[in-house]
Enzyme design. Structure first.
Site, mmCIF file in Angstrom:
data_model
loop_
_atom_site.group_PDB
_atom_site.id
_atom_site.type_symbol
_atom_site.label_atom_id
_atom_site.label_comp_id
_atom_site.label_asym_id
_atom_site.label_seq_id
_atom_site.Cartn_x
_atom_site.Cartn_y
_atom_site.Cartn_z
ATOM 1 N N GLN A 139 31.317 41.369 50.397
ATOM 2 C CA GLN A 139 31.728 40.113 49.774
ATOM 3 C C GLN A 139 31.725 38.946 50.751
ATOM 4 O O GLN A 139 31.832 37.774 50.340
ATOM 5 C CB GLN A 139 33.090 40.281 49.100
ATOM 6 C CG GLN A 139 33.028 41.175 47.876
ATOM 7 C CD GLN A 139 34.347 41.337 47.151
ATOM 8 O OE1 GLN A 139 35.260 40.521 47.296
ATOM 9 N NE2 GLN A 139 34.464 42.402 46.367
ATOM 10 N N TYR A 190 33.141 50.643 47.947
ATOM 11 C CA TYR A 190 32.682 51.174 46.665
ATOM 12 C C TYR A 190 31.222 50.854 46.363
ATOM 13 O O TYR A 190 30.727 51.165 45.275
ATOM 14 C CB TYR A 190 33.579 50.707 45.513
ATOM 15 C CG TYR A 190 33.720 49.217 45.318
ATOM 16 C CD1 TYR A 190 32.755 48.479 44.643
ATOM 17 C CD2 TYR A 190 34.849 48.555 45.777
ATOM 18 C CE1 TYR A 190 32.888 47.127 44.439
ATOM 19 C CE2 TYR A 190 35.003 47.195 45.584
ATOM 20 C CZ TYR A 190 34.025 46.480 44.919
ATOM 21 O OH TYR A 190 34.177 45.137 44.728
ATOM 22 N N ARG A 203 42.588 51.289 36.057
ATOM 23 C CA ARG A 203 41.611 51.092 34.982
ATOM 24 C C ARG A 203 40.275 51.763 35.308
ATOM 25 O O ARG A 203 39.543 52.166 34.409
ATOM 26 C CB ARG A 203 41.412 49.597 34.699
ATOM 27 C CG ARG A 203 40.759 48.815 35.823
ATOM 28 C CD ARG A 203 40.570 47.343 35.456
ATOM 29 N NE ARG A 203 39.854 46.626 36.504
ATOM 30 C CZ ARG A 203 40.405 46.067 37.559
ATOM 31 N NH1 ARG A 203 41.730 46.116 37.697
ATOM 32 N NH2 ARG A 203 39.682 45.437 38.460
ATOM 33 N N HIS A 214 43.965 49.621 44.559
ATOM 34 C CA HIS A 214 44.293 48.327 43.951
ATOM 35 C C HIS A 214 45.299 48.574 42.821
ATOM 36 O O HIS A 214 45.074 49.452 41.987
ATOM 37 C CB HIS A 214 43.064 47.696 43.285
ATOM 38 C CG HIS A 214 41.984 47.235 44.205
ATOM 39 N ND1 HIS A 214 40.658 47.490 43.972
ATOM 40 C CD2 HIS A 214 42.025 46.506 45.342
ATOM 41 C CE1 HIS A 214 39.921 46.935 44.906
ATOM 42 N NE2 HIS A 214 40.724 46.338 45.755
ATOM 43 N N GLU A 252 47.220 43.710 40.310
ATOM 44 C CA GLU A 252 46.712 42.454 40.878
ATOM 45 C C GLU A 252 46.730 41.337 39.841
ATOM 46 O O GLU A 252 46.968 40.178 40.177
ATOM 47 C CB GLU A 252 45.291 42.651 41.400
ATOM 48 C CG GLU A 252 44.669 41.397 42.000
ATOM 49 C CD GLU A 252 43.266 41.615 42.533
ATOM 50 O OE1 GLU A 252 42.714 40.672 43.128
ATOM 51 O OE2 GLU A 252 42.721 42.719 42.358
ATOM 52 N N HIS A 262 47.616 44.603 46.898
ATOM 53 C CA HIS A 262 48.025 43.468 46.065
ATOM 54 C C HIS A 262 49.435 43.696 45.520
ATOM 55 O O HIS A 262 50.358 43.046 45.971
ATOM 56 C CB HIS A 262 47.037 43.189 44.933
ATOM 57 C CG HIS A 262 45.654 42.901 45.390
ATOM 58 N ND1 HIS A 262 45.364 41.890 46.277
ATOM 59 C CD2 HIS A 262 44.458 43.498 45.106
ATOM 60 C CE1 HIS A 262 44.067 41.862 46.517
ATOM 61 N NE2 HIS A 262 43.496 42.835 45.825
ATOM 62 N N ASP A 286 40.227 41.086 52.353
ATOM 63 C CA ASP A 286 39.758 41.317 50.986
ATOM 64 C C ASP A 286 38.391 40.697 50.717
ATOM 65 O O ASP A 286 37.371 41.200 51.153
ATOM 66 C CB ASP A 286 40.820 40.823 50.007
ATOM 67 C CG ASP A 286 40.612 41.343 48.589
ATOM 68 O OD1 ASP A 286 39.625 42.053 48.340
ATOM 69 O OD2 ASP A 286 41.444 41.037 47.719
#
Length: 454
Positions: A67, A127, A214, A238, A241, A274, A325
C-alpha cells in the site's frame, strides 16, 4: 570494541526503564543483542561514543507494504460519499497489479523509510499472495520472499504474518473476484508460517494473521487455532475498525466484533489491530486475556475510521503498539502525536494520556506503553534498552527542530509534540548503523511507480 565481536557504546543520556539516565555504558554481543547496560559509567577508551541521547526504537506493529504504492493516490473525492469501503475498492487497483519484483522494490523503499521513522522491526500483515489472475506462483510464497528480501536489503527486522482470508463478508461463502490474490485457508497460512521460520533468515520470523471476522469465519479461525496449538508465534487480527463492520457482525453473530473474537479464546500472542469501536466490557475481556492492541492513528484518521478509547485501553493495562498500516504515515513520532491529538480534539482537553502524580508526560506514557508492547507484537522475547533485547536504538539530534535548547527532561516531549522532520542522527539495528536513505533505491521505486500507474 572487543576482539570477541562485541561492541561497547557510551551514551551521554539514555531512556532506560521509563526515564532518562546519564552516562550509560551499553555492551552489545556478537549476536547483536544487549549484554548489559549500566548507568553512571565513564566512557572507556575503546568505546563507541554516541553523539546524542539514546532512545529505544519501536516496532511498527501493523504494515501492508504494497500500500506504500497507493499512499497519496486516494485523496480526491468524485462522488457524494467517500469512506473506508470506497477507499478499499480503489486500493485493490494496486493489489491486482503488483508483481513480486515490484513488491520487493516498494517494500525496500518503505522499510528504509520506516527506519528513518524510528522503527527497527515491522510486522507485515501479508495477504497479497498469488498471481494477478489468482493462481499460485510456482513457489506459493514468492510474494513473502520478496518482502523478506526487502527487509534483508534495508536492514530492518521483519515479522511476516501470512493472512487467513477466505470470505468477502459475514454472509459470503467465498471471495469477490477483486480479492482473488488474497485467497487462503488455515492450512495454507500455517504452512507458510512454518516455511518462513524454517528458512532461518537473519532478523526474519513469522507468525500468523486472521484478516477479520468478516473474512475468516468461526470455522476458519478454529481450524487455524488447532494448527497453531501452543506454538510461540504472534497472532494478529483486524477487528472493530469500522462502524459498519460492528453492525454486520451483530447482525450475523448477535455479538460485537471484539466480544465475538474473545469467545474464540485470546492470549498474549494475540494482537487486536485497530479495535477502534469497543466497549469498556470488551476492553476488560481483552485485558484479562493478556492480548495486545495495535492502534494506527495516521491510517485511522486518513480513512475516517474514528477514535479509539485510548484512556480505557491504557487504564486497563492492555499492551499497546502503533502501526503504519496504509503507509500514509511512516514514523512513530507522528503516530504518537496523533494518538494524543485525536483525543484532545474529541474531548476538548489537553494531555489526555498523562497520569498526574505518576506519569505527567503524555509522550512518555504513550512511548513507554509502546516499548512495553513491542516484543509480544513482533513475537520477540524482549525489546528496548535492556539485557537480552536486540541492540536497536536511536541517537537523538539535540540541535534538530523542536529539540534545540530543551532541558533534558523535556526531550521526549519535544520529540513527540514539537519536532519536525527526523529528530535523530542515527538508527541502529542489532548494534549496526543502518542507512535511512538510498538514492539508487529511490530511483528504482520511482520507476516502479511509473510502471504501476502509467
Amino acid at each position: 570494541m572487543s576482539s570477541t565481536g562485541s561492541t561497547t557504546f557510551h551514551a551521554p543520556l539514555a531512556w532506560i526503564d521509563g526515564r532518562w539516565q546519564r552516562d550509560v555504558l551499553m555492551r552489545a554481543g556478537a549476536d547483536g543483542h544487549w549484554r548489559e547496560l549500566i548507568a553512571g559509567q565513564p566512557a572507556p577508551l575503546d568505546t563507541v561514543r554516541l553523539s546524542g541521547p539514546v532512545l529505544p526504537s519501536l516496532v511498527d506493529a501493523h504494515s501492508h507494504a504494497f500500500q506504500r504504492a497507493f499512499a497519496g493516490l486516494a485523496e480526491q473525492r468524485d462522488s457524494d460519499s467517500d469512506d473506508f469501503w470506497s477507499w478499499r475498492d480503489r486500493m485493490y487497483g494496486v493489489a491486482l497489479r503488483v508483481t513480486p519484483d515490484q513488491l520487493k522494490t516498494i517494500a525496500t523503499q518503505l522499510y528504509t523509510e520506516l527506519l528513518a521513522g524510528g522503527y527497527t522491526q515491522v510486522c507485515e500483515f501479508h495477504y497479497l499472495h498469488h498471481r494477478e489472475d489468482g493462481s499460485p506462483y510456482e513457489d506459493e510464497l514468492a510474494m513473502a520472499w520478496a518482502l523478506a528480501e526487502a527487509a534483508q536489503q534495508s536492514g530492518i527486522g521483519l515479522t511476516l504474518l501470512p493472512v487467513l482470508y477466505a470470505h468477502a463478508g459475514f454472509a459470503q461463502p467465498g471471495l469477490r473476484d477483486t480479492q482473488r490474490r488474497f485467497r487462503t485457508d488455515a492450512a495454507w497460512v500455517w504452512r507458510a508460517c512454518e516455511r518462513i521460520n524454517a528458512a532461518g533468515l537473519p532478523r526474519v520470523r513469522a507468525g500468523v494473521a486472521v484478516h477479520s471476522l468478516r473474512a475468516a469465519h468461526a470455522q476458519d479461525i478454529r481450524a487455524l487455532q488447532a494448527l497453531v496449538g501452543d506454538a510461540d508465534v504472534p497472532v494478529h487480527v483486524h477487528v472493530a475498525e469500522q462502524q459498519q463492520e460492528v453492525k454486520d457482525c451483530v447482525a450475523a453473530t448477535g455479538k460485537r466484533p471484539i466480544e465475538a473474537l474473545a469467545d474464540h479464546g485470546l492470549d498474549a500472542r494475540w494482537q487486536l489491530v485497530h479495535a477502534t469501536h469497543s466497549t469498556r466490557e470488551e476492553i476488560a475481556r481483552v485485558a484479562d486475556s493478556g492480548a495486545g492492541v495495535v492502534i494506527c492513528p495516521g491510517t485511522e484518521a486518513n480513512l475516517g475510521d474514528g477514535l479509539a478509547d485510548l484512556e480505557c485501553w491504557l487504564g486497563a493495562g492492555v499492551p499497546m503498539t502503533v502501526g503504519s498500516d496504509s503507509q500514509v504515515t511512516r514514523g512513530w513520532v507522528e503516530e504518537l502525536r496523533w494518538l494524543e491529538y485525536g483525543q484532545r480534539l474529541g474531548q476538548q482537553r489537553r494531555n489526555v494520556a498523562a497520569q498526574p502524580g505518576r506519569q505527567p508526560s503524555s509522550a512518555a506514557r504513550l512511548f513507554e506503553a509502546c516499548v512495553a508492547g513491542s516484543a509480544n507484537a513482533a513475537g520477540l522475547a524482549s525489546w528496548g534498552l535492556r539485557a537480552g533485547a536486540r541492540a536497536d536504538f536511536l541517537v537523538l539530534d539535540t540541535s534538530a527542530s523542536g529539540l534545540a535548547g530543551l532541558p533534558d527532561g523535556a526531550l521526549l516531549d519535544g520529540v513527540v509534540f514539537a519536532s519536525q522532520g527526523t529528530p535523530w542522527r542515527e538508527v541502529y539495528v542489532g548494534g549496526h548503523r543502518r542507512a535511512t536513505d538510498d538514492a539508487a533505491l529511490r530511483e528504482r521505486y520511482i520507476e516502479t511507480m511509473s510502471a504501476l500507474w502509467r
